[in-house]
Scaffold this motif. Structure first.
Motif, PDB file in Angstrom:
ATOM      1  N   PRO A   1       0.940  10.601 -15.543  1.00 55.01           N
ATOM      2  CA  PRO A   1       0.888  11.589 -16.626  1.00 55.01           C
ATOM      3  C   PRO A   1       0.229  11.023 -17.873  1.00 55.01           C
ATOM      4  N   TYR A   2      -0.356  11.901 -18.654  1.00 54.83           N
ATOM      5  CA  TYR A   2      -0.920  11.612 -19.979  1.00 54.83           C
ATOM      6  C   TYR A   2      -2.199  10.784 -19.945  1.00 54.83           C
ATOM      7  N   VAL A   3      -2.769  10.553 -18.775  1.00 55.48           N
ATOM      8  CA  VAL A   3      -4.035   9.815 -18.691  1.00 55.48           C
ATOM      9  C   VAL A   3      -4.963  10.516 -17.685  1.00 55.48           C
ATOM     10  N   ALA A   4      -5.075  11.830 -17.803  1.00 58.62           N
ATOM     11  CA  ALA A   4      -5.840  12.605 -16.821  1.00 58.62           C
ATOM     12  C   ALA A   4      -7.287  12.139 -16.721  1.00 58.62           C
ATOM     13  N   ALA A   5      -7.923  11.881 -17.853  1.00 62.05           N
ATOM     14  CA  ALA A   5      -9.333  11.479 -17.822  1.00 62.05           C
ATOM     15  C   ALA A   5      -9.493  10.107 -17.167  1.00 62.05           C
ATOM     16  N   TYR A   6      -8.613   9.191 -17.486  1.00 57.68           N
ATOM     17  CA  TYR A   6      -8.652   7.849 -16.900  1.00 57.68           C
ATOM     18  C   TYR A   6      -8.415   7.912 -15.394  1.00 57.68           C
ATOM     19  N   VAL A   7      -7.420   8.691 -14.981  1.00 53.10           N
ATOM     20  CA  VAL A   7      -7.126   8.835 -13.553  1.00 53.10           C
ATOM     21  C   VAL A   7      -8.320   9.435 -12.817  1.00 53.10           C
ATOM     22  N   ALA A   8      -8.913  10.468 -13.390  1.00 53.23           N
ATOM     23  CA  ALA A   8     -10.077  11.091 -12.759  1.00 53.23           C
ATOM     24  C   ALA A   8     -11.224  10.099 -12.615  1.00 53.23           C
ATOM     25  N   ALA A   9     -11.458   9.307 -13.661  1.00 57.84           N
ATOM     26  CA  ALA A   9     -12.540   8.327 -13.620  1.00 57.84           C
ATOM     27  C   ALA A   9     -12.282   7.264 -12.564  1.00 57.84           C
ATOM     28  N   LYS A  10     -11.061   6.762 -12.497  1.00 56.35           N
ATOM     29  CA  LYS A  10     -10.759   5.694 -11.538  1.00 56.35           C
ATOM     30  C   LYS A  10     -10.751   6.216 -10.099  1.00 56.35           C
ATOM     31  N   HIS A  11     -10.337   7.470  -9.881  1.00 58.30           N
ATOM     32  CA  HIS A  11     -10.512   8.058  -8.553  1.00 58.30           C
ATOM     33  C   HIS A  11     -12.000   8.097  -8.188  1.00 58.30           C
ATOM     34  N   GLY A  12     -12.832   8.385  -9.175  1.00 62.50           N
ATOM     35  CA  GLY A  12     -14.272   8.381  -8.941  1.00 62.50           C
ATOM     36  C   GLY A  12     -14.792   7.004  -8.577  1.00 62.50           C
ATOM     37  N   VAL A  13     -14.244   5.962  -9.194  1.00 61.12           N
ATOM     38  CA  VAL A  13     -14.660   4.595  -8.885  1.00 61.12           C
ATOM     39  C   VAL A  13     -14.346   4.266  -7.427  1.00 61.12           C
ATOM     40  N   VAL A  14     -13.151   4.643  -6.971  1.00 61.38           N
ATOM     41  CA  VAL A  14     -12.792   4.404  -5.566  1.00 61.38           C
ATOM     42  C   VAL A  14     -13.741   5.183  -4.648  1.00 61.38           C
ATOM     43  N   GLY A  15     -14.042   6.421  -4.999  1.00 62.84           N
ATOM     44  CA  GLY A  15     -14.979   7.206  -4.200  1.00 62.84           C
ATOM     45  C   GLY A  15     -16.366   6.599  -4.175  1.00 62.84           C
ATOM     46  N   LEU A  16     -16.805   6.065  -5.304  1.00 65.25           N
ATOM     47  CA  LEU A  16     -18.109   5.411  -5.373  1.00 65.25           C
ATOM     48  C   LEU A  16     -18.152   4.211  -4.434  1.00 65.25           C
ATOM     49  N   ALA A  17     -17.091   3.409  -4.430  1.00 66.98           N
ATOM     50  CA  ALA A  17     -17.040   2.247  -3.541  1.00 66.98           C
ATOM     51  C   ALA A  17     -17.147   2.676  -2.081  1.00 66.98           C
ATOM     52  N   ARG A  18     -16.434   3.710  -1.725  1.00 65.56           N
ATOM     53  CA  ARG A  18     -16.437   4.166  -0.328  1.00 65.56           C
ATOM     54  C   ARG A  18     -17.798   4.730   0.071  1.00 65.56           C
ATOM     55  N   ALA A  19     -18.436   5.453  -0.845  1.00 68.87           N
ATOM     56  CA  ALA A  19     -19.751   6.026  -0.546  1.00 68.87           C
ATOM     57  C   ALA A  19     -20.795   4.923  -0.372  1.00 68.87           C
ATOM     58  N   LEU A  20     -20.795   3.942  -1.282  1.00 67.19           N
ATOM     59  CA  LEU A  20     -21.769   2.857  -1.176  1.00 67.19           C
ATOM     60  C   LEU A  20     -21.514   2.013   0.064  1.00 67.19           C
ATOM     61  N   ALA A  21     -20.243   1.799   0.395  1.00 64.43           N
ATOM     62  CA  ALA A  21     -19.924   1.028   1.597  1.00 64.43           C
ATOM     63  C   ALA A  21     -20.497   1.693   2.834  1.00 64.43           C
ATOM     64  N   ALA A  22     -20.361   3.004   2.909  1.00 60.96           N
ATOM     65  CA  ALA A  22     -20.887   3.733   4.061  1.00 60.96           C
ATOM     66  C   ALA A  22     -22.414   3.699   4.101  1.00 60.96           C
ATOM     67  N   GLU A  23     -23.027   3.788   2.935  1.00 61.96           N
ATOM     68  CA  GLU A  23     -24.480   3.835   2.866  1.00 61.96           C
ATOM     69  C   GLU A  23     -25.129   2.511   3.233  1.00 61.96           C
ATOM     70  N   PHE A  24     -24.463   1.401   2.896  1.00 66.53           N
ATOM     71  CA  PHE A  24     -25.088   0.087   3.063  1.00 66.53           C
ATOM     72  C   PHE A  24     -24.407  -0.781   4.113  1.00 66.53           C
ATOM     73  N   ALA A  25     -23.564  -0.198   4.944  1.00 62.92           N
ATOM     74  CA  ALA A  25     -22.798  -0.981   5.914  1.00 62.92           C
ATOM     75  C   ALA A  25     -23.677  -1.753   6.882  1.00 62.92           C
ATOM     76  N   THR A  26     -24.830  -1.225   7.231  1.00 58.78           N
ATOM     77  CA  THR A  26     -25.701  -1.893   8.196  1.00 58.78           C
ATOM     78  C   THR A  26     -26.757  -2.767   7.533  1.00 58.78           C
ATOM     79  N   ARG A  27     -26.629  -2.950   6.223  1.00 57.04           N
ATOM     80  CA  ARG A  27     -27.688  -3.662   5.490  1.00 57.04           C
ATOM     81  C   ARG A  27     -27.177  -4.922   4.799  1.00 57.04           C
ATOM     82  N   GLY A  28     -26.028  -5.428   5.257  1.00 55.68           N
ATOM     83  CA  GLY A  28     -25.551  -6.721   4.793  1.00 55.68           C
ATOM     84  C   GLY A  28     -24.711  -6.702   3.543  1.00 55.68           C
ATOM     85  N   LEU A  29     -24.421  -5.524   2.997  1.00 60.43           N
ATOM     86  CA  LEU A  29     -23.606  -5.430   1.787  1.00 60.43           C
ATOM     87  C   LEU A  29     -22.183  -5.034   2.136  1.00 60.43           C
TER      88      LEU A  29
END
Length: 252
Positions: A144-172
């Motif tokens: 509670p009381y940190v909606a913007a921070y929570v939304a941003a950090k959920h986005g960070v986790v999503g970014l990590a997962r998206a990049l992991a999927a995109e570059f999994a076969t390229r050594g990253l």
């Protein structure tokens, strides 16, 4: 990824970032730290000969580009990128202004994206690289009381997962580390805000935050640094797209 590598740590002038920089330097890597306060960067750089500081603003694309140009010209391309810079703001959701909302997304999410994007082509071409995004348990659950921070950090986790999927076969590998409340300057600021807004004592405020950790304590910066160091190493080559909770069992 044996031998010395060049690592970037944003928000490296204090707290978790400083701990991560020192851990990487002690492991034998060349480390570039960045932040907006030259004095803080200089203090951390003075603690180890392998750490160099550069002033940069992760929310500014041109500033990040200049950081990469200067650091990589001096010490070679980044093999490890730790997007740690962040900020927190608390307020009831209905009192969170658009400027505060945008600032939380700019620093925590857009800043992470701008930090890692320049490294991706070179890492993919060399077929090795480690990217670690420092998120938060706020990227795995709601508070509670940190909606913007929570939304941003959920986005960070999503970014990590998206990049992991995109570059999994390229050594990253791309992962997120999600600490609970860590004993840092940011925590001290949170305690001060609780005291100011609720009238509780600092001890009461600390206890209320500590209660979220089943171990009954705050996470230490070195513990987060150890998780980052592992993810940056050879032994974590099969670990990608993960959100590692460093929270005493608060979440998983």
């Amino acid at each position: 990824m044996t031998g010395q590598r060049h690592a970037l740590v944003t928000g490296g002038g204090s707290g978790v970032g400083a701990a991560v920089a020192r851990a990487l330097a002690e492991a034998g890597h060349a480390v570039t730290i960045c932040g907006r306060r030259a004095d803080a960067l200089d203090a951390v750089a003075a603690s180890h000969a392998a750490i160099h500081g550069l002033v940069a603003d992760v929310t500014d694309e041109a500033s990040v580009a200049a950081l990469y140009e200067t650091a990589e010209a001096a010490r070679g391309p980044f093999d490890i990128v730790v997007a740690n810079a962040g900020a927190a703001h608390s307020a009831p959701a209905h009192r969170t202004g658009l400027d505060d909302w945008r600032r939380m997304l700019d620093v925590n999410l857009t800043g992470a994206f701008l930090t890692v994007r320049p490294a991706l082509p070179g890492m993919a071409r060399r077929r090795h690289g480690r990217i670690v995004l420092v998120a938060s348990t706020a990227g795995l659950k709601g508070y509670p009381y940190v909606a913007a921070y929570v939304a941003a950090k959920h986005g960070v986790v999503g970014l990590a997962r998206a990049l992991a999927a995109e570059f999994a076969t390229r050594g990253l590998t791309v992962n997120a580390v999600c600490p609970g409340f860590v004993e840092t300057e940011l925590l001290a600021s949170s305690v001060a805000r609780i005291v100011e807004t609720t009238g509780r004592s600092a001890e009461e405020a600390r206890a209320s935050l500590m209660a979220s950790n089943p171990q009954g304590r705050f996470v230490q910066p070195a513990e987060v640094a150890d998780a980052v160091l592992w993810l940056a190493g050879d032994g974590a080559a099969s670990i990608t797209g993960q959100a590692i909770s460093v929270s005493g069992g608060e979440t998983w």
